[in-house]
Design a protein around this motif. Structure first.
Motif, mmCIF file in Angstrom:
data_model
loop_
_atom_site.group_PDB
_atom_site.id
_atom_site.type_symbol
_atom_site.label_atom_id
_atom_site.label_comp_id
_atom_site.label_asym_id
_atom_site.label_seq_id
_atom_site.Cartn_x
_atom_site.Cartn_y
_atom_site.Cartn_z
ATOM 1 N N ASN A 112 0.690 -1.187 -0.015
ATOM 2 C CA ASN A 112 -0.011 -0.021 0.078
ATOM 3 C C ASN A 112 0.741 1.240 0.022
ATOM 4 N N LEU A 158 2.718 4.357 -1.416
ATOM 5 C CA LEU A 158 2.511 5.102 -2.712
ATOM 6 C C LEU A 158 3.730 5.477 -3.634
ATOM 7 N N LYS A 194 5.845 7.141 -6.589
ATOM 8 C CA LYS A 194 5.796 8.207 -7.193
ATOM 9 C C LYS A 194 6.631 8.244 -8.391
ATOM 10 N N LYS A 237 -4.223 2.713 -9.017
ATOM 11 C CA LYS A 237 -5.669 2.973 -8.677
ATOM 12 C C LYS A 237 -6.154 4.479 -9.371
ATOM 13 N N LYS A 271 -7.065 7.749 -10.614
ATOM 14 C CA LYS A 271 -7.303 9.080 -10.051
ATOM 15 C C LYS A 271 -6.531 9.130 -8.404
ATOM 16 N N LYS A 272 -5.821 8.033 -8.117
ATOM 17 C CA LYS A 272 -5.310 7.964 -6.788
ATOM 18 C C LYS A 272 -3.595 7.851 -7.075
ATOM 19 N N GLY A 273 -3.365 6.992 -7.900
ATOM 20 C CA GLY A 273 -1.817 6.773 -8.102
ATOM 21 C C GLY A 273 -1.444 5.031 -8.045
ATOM 22 N N THR A 274 -0.130 5.014 -7.929
ATOM 23 C CA THR A 274 0.317 3.707 -8.032
ATOM 24 C C THR A 274 0.887 3.262 -6.625
ATOM 25 N N TYR A 275 0.371 2.043 -6.343
ATOM 26 C CA TYR A 275 0.857 1.686 -5.023
ATOM 27 C C TYR A 275 1.324 -0.027 -5.031
#
Length: 224
Positions: A24, A26, A28, A59, A61-65
């Protein structure tokens, strides 16, 4: 400047496996691009490969996790690990030489030194590195060193649980070390059955901590 995409991929993958990047986390693009002093285009390529491997999830609109650990896949991974490595141990017991035993015992000396260090997460990671080196050496003795990476790539969920168990229960490295000592003793005696038994106990140690770790870090896991 030549960009080694594979090297970056392996480094990020290892950070996920050894929990430098826990589930989980994030990821960047811009941070990785800055770290490696490269553009975001090759970073996207690395991230795409890690998504394909199931280690990262996008995800919208949230990003890559970092992907959570699949509970369902842990049983499959464990089955693969035991089936493959027990056969490797059988072959290694037939082929092992006195020179091979010396190499394995030198790795054990490194491990023993680490078990006597202060029980920290960093020292546990050091032990995990020697743990991998130990098993790679057994694959080499069996004549199948290249198979190690194939197996690791197929059992990533198991490895994340194994490492998480070790890092969250540091004193158990002493028990892992004792099982490694038994494996070397029985391989030297060419007793494959006892060496396999020691290996299975080694694997079982990580799994015995699974419920404890899952309950404590429930957010790291998914049922799928």
């Amino acid at each position: 400047m030549i960009i080694d995409i594979r090297k970056i991929y392996v480094e990020i993958k290892n950070r996920i496996i050894d929990l430098t990047y826990p589930p989980n986390t994030l990821i960047k693009e811009e941070a990785l691009a800055e770290e490696y002093n490269i553009s975001r285009t090759p970073v996207r390529s690395v991230i795409s490969r890690l998504v394909q491997r199931g280690l990262l999830v996008v995800k919208p609109k949230k990003g890559t996790y970092v992907a959570p650990i699949s509970i369902k896949m842990i049983d499959n991974d464990t089955y693969i690990r035991i089936a493959v490595e027990c056969k490797i141990i059988e072959d290694a017991a037939k082929k092992i030489t006195p020179e091979d035993v010396v190499i394995l015992k030198n790795i054990l000396k490194e491990q023993e030194e680490i078990t006597n260090m202060e029980p920290t997460i960093e020292n546990s990671k050091l032990f995990n590195n020697t743990d991998n080196a130990f098993h790679i050496e057994i694959f080499r003795i069996a004549g199948h060193q290249s198979l190690w990476q194939d197996m690791v790539n197929s059992t990533i969920n198991f490895d994340r649980v194994r490492i998480m168990s070790n890092l969250r229960s540091v004193p158990d490295v002493k028990r892992v070390f004792s099982y490694h000592c038994d494996m070397v003793k029985y391989l030297e005696q060419k007793d494959a059955e006892k060496a396999k038994d020691a290996f299975i106990k080694h694997i079982g140690l990580a799994l015995s901590k699974f419920e404890e770790v899952k309950n404590k870090y429930n957010e790291y896991f998914v049922e799928e």
